[in-house]
Scaffold this active site. Structure first.
Site, PDB file in Angstrom:
ATOM      1  N   LYS A  12       0.849  -1.196   0.000  1.00  0.00           N
ATOM      2  CA  LYS A  12       0.000   0.000   0.000  1.00  0.00           C
ATOM      3  C   LYS A  12       0.884   1.246   0.000  1.00  0.00           C
ATOM      4  O   LYS A  12       1.898   1.296   0.709  1.00  0.00           O
ATOM      5  CB  LYS A  12      -0.908  -0.034   1.237  1.00  0.00           C
ATOM      6  N   SER A  72     -10.066  -0.520   6.847  1.00  0.00           N
ATOM      7  CA  SER A  72      -9.463  -0.397   5.519  1.00  0.00           C
ATOM      8  C   SER A  72      -8.768  -1.625   4.972  1.00  0.00           C
ATOM      9  O   SER A  72      -8.386  -1.630   3.805  1.00  0.00           O
ATOM     10  CB  SER A  72      -8.475   0.765   5.500  1.00  0.00           C
ATOM     11  N   SER A 117      -9.783   1.833   2.666  1.00  0.00           N
ATOM     12  CA  SER A 117      -8.876   2.559   1.814  1.00  0.00           C
ATOM     13  C   SER A 117      -7.833   1.692   1.112  1.00  0.00           C
ATOM     14  O   SER A 117      -7.209   2.157   0.162  1.00  0.00           O
ATOM     15  CB  SER A 117      -8.153   3.641   2.618  1.00  0.00           C
TER      16      SER A 117
END
Ligand code: GLN
Length: 484
Positions: free
Chosen positions: A71, A170, A146
């Site tokens: 990420k 997330s 996210s």
């Protein structure tokens, strides 16, 4: 089957037998991304040559030779770490996050920057300042957020596995929306050093994978104490893979009545109830539990998370990091313009909200009250775990919606975080894994449904064992989106 569509476990075997080389896995992942990521948008960047060079340095370990998507908020030395924000668009990480150093120590190769909501603020990935991510099951829909990029690349077989972060859901929610496995570890299980902070008392790094066993492998690799993060506990790291063995007979699972109230999609409710029956057939006992403060969790989270974000994001001022407005005439203007031009709308909204709840006069009414309620939410879980081994329920009350559909209604988005955020407020661990599929009334394509298994602090082993038993006795994890 291409190497990119394999699991960590599957590749371990092939690598051990020397049937393949790490370079071939990297190339297969890069090829899958080249073919499919134009439509999905899960990657922000992918440095194949760097990964080849990293592969040459590997000496061994459980992840030896396996590329892992990262990420875009985790620092990997020498790679961009932009948090999908304009303000960090030219930022290069000067060091490895502890989770990345541990990944490397296990032989893993950080490969690719996974798209995300800007600074991890969002539930749909529409807040990425670079590009949205498309759900591999239906390209018109959001993948969740996210960590939407991390989930989408794993689900679309453009990655073997990925790391994400979970502040309020997330990891778990995008895993549920994309039909993969996601684990939010207990607060303090994985070091946050080198994770760009959103809300420091809530953030945790965790794996997104194709199977529960892979989540166990990856969690084992990144867990453990760290002198650079005083909130990371020095608890010994169990052998999570060994812990998967054995049945779950006699285990007691709680279903919180507050997780099945108004607002949950009937198809999601039915799948989760079906999953509970499956657990019963595996020998577990299902009982009703109550988490009475569930209703307050959304409000509490959006006060505490924004308060912490407003402090954490103060460092992005155009001086030390990233974007600096070119046309400022003095220092104050440089701060204001760099931030005004560099941050996206959702981030600005959160900073404003967070600054407001911390301001004198409002601090007691909002922030302090939220902290008190946070304690009550934690106590709800403590009492529940006195009588049950784990808690099961849905991950999200809604199915992945169409890109743009809720973009102008932040409140509707926030309310959909209801089942995930209390785990962060309480600091406990949570797993998300596929438990069914549904076709929404406004669509033609099947969409995955996620089951959530919540465990007491440092009970990842038990949660993974439950998940593994469920997964291996069902077929949900074998389905793949139909992609070109
Ligand atoms: N959807 C939540 C938010 O927007 C959670 C985000 C996260 O876990 N990083 O704050």
């Amino acid at each position: 089957m291409s190497l990119a569509s394999q699991t960590i476990k599957g590749l371990q075997t092939l690598l051990e037998k020397k049937e393949i080389q790490p370079k071939e896995i990297i190339d297969s992942v890069a090829e899958a991304a080249a073919v499919r990521d134009g439509a999905i948008g899960g990657y922000l960047g992918l440095d194949q040559e760097l990964a080849h060079r990293d592969a040459e340095e590997i000496s061994g370990g459980v992840l030896a030779g396996i590329p892992i998507g990262i990420k875009d908020l985790l620092n990997v030395k020498g790679q961009p770490c932009g948090c999908a924000s304009k303000i960090l668009s030219n930022y290069i990480a000067p060091y490895d996050a502890t989770s990345i150093a541990k990944l490397r120590a296990s032989g893993g190769i950080p490969f690719g920057r996974a798209n995300m909501d800007e600074f991890a603020m969002g539930s749909s990935n529409e807040n990425s300042s670079i590009k949205p991510v498309h759900n591999p099951w239906d390209l018109e829909r959001i993948p969740g957020g996210s960590s939407g990029g991390s989930a989408a690349i794993v689900a679309a077989d453009e990655a073997i596995a990925a790391l994400g972060s979970d502040t309020g859901g997330s990891i778990r929610q995008p895993a549920a929306f994309c039909g993969c496995v996601g684990l939010k570890p207990t607060y303090g299980r994985v070091s946050r050093f080198g994770l760009t902070a959103f809300a420091s008392s809530l953030d945790q790094i965790g794996p997104l994978t194709k199977t529960v066993e892979d989540a166990a492998i990856l969690l084992g690799a990144i867990s453990g104490g760290d002198k650079n993060d005083s909130t990371c506990l020095d608890e010994s790291v169990p052998d999570y893979v060994a812990d998967l063995q054995g049945d779950i007979k006699g285990m007691k699972l709680g279903m919180p009545k507050e997780f099945f109230g108004e607002g949950i999609d009937p198809a999601i409710r039915a799948s989760v109830e079906e999953a509970a029956k499956q657990f019963e057939s595996l020998g577990a006992e299902i009982v009703e539990v109550s988490l009475p403060h569930t209703e307050q969790a959304v409000a509490v989270y959006y006060i505490i998370a924004t308060a912490e974000a407003s402090a954490n994001l103060a460092r992005f001022d155009g001086v030390r990091y990233g974007y600096r407005a070119p046309d400022a005439e003095n220092l104050g203007e440089q701060y204001a313009k760099s931030r005004a031009q560099g941050f996206g709308n959702e981030v600005k909204l959160r900073i404003l909200l967070g600054t407001y709840v911390l301001s004198s006069g409002y601090y007691d009414a909002y922030y302090l009250r939220a902290q008190k309620l946070r304690t009550l939410i934690r106590q709800d879980f403590t009492s529940a775990f006195e009588t049950v081994d784990a808690i099961i329920g849905p991950v999200s009350p809604i199915a992945p919606f169409k890109i743009g559909e809720n973009a102008s209604d932040p409140l509707a988005m926030y309310l959909a975080d209801i089942y995930t955020i209390s785990a962060n407020l309480a600091g406990i661990c949570g797993l998300s894994l596929p438990c069914g599929y549904m076709t929404p009334s406004d669509g033609q394509r099947e969409l995955p449904i996620g089951l959530q298994i919540l465990g007491a602090p440092f009970d990842e082993g038990k949660v993974l064992k439950l998940g593994h038993n469920f997964e291996q006795s069902t077929e949900w994890h074998q389905r793949r989106p139909s992609l070109g």
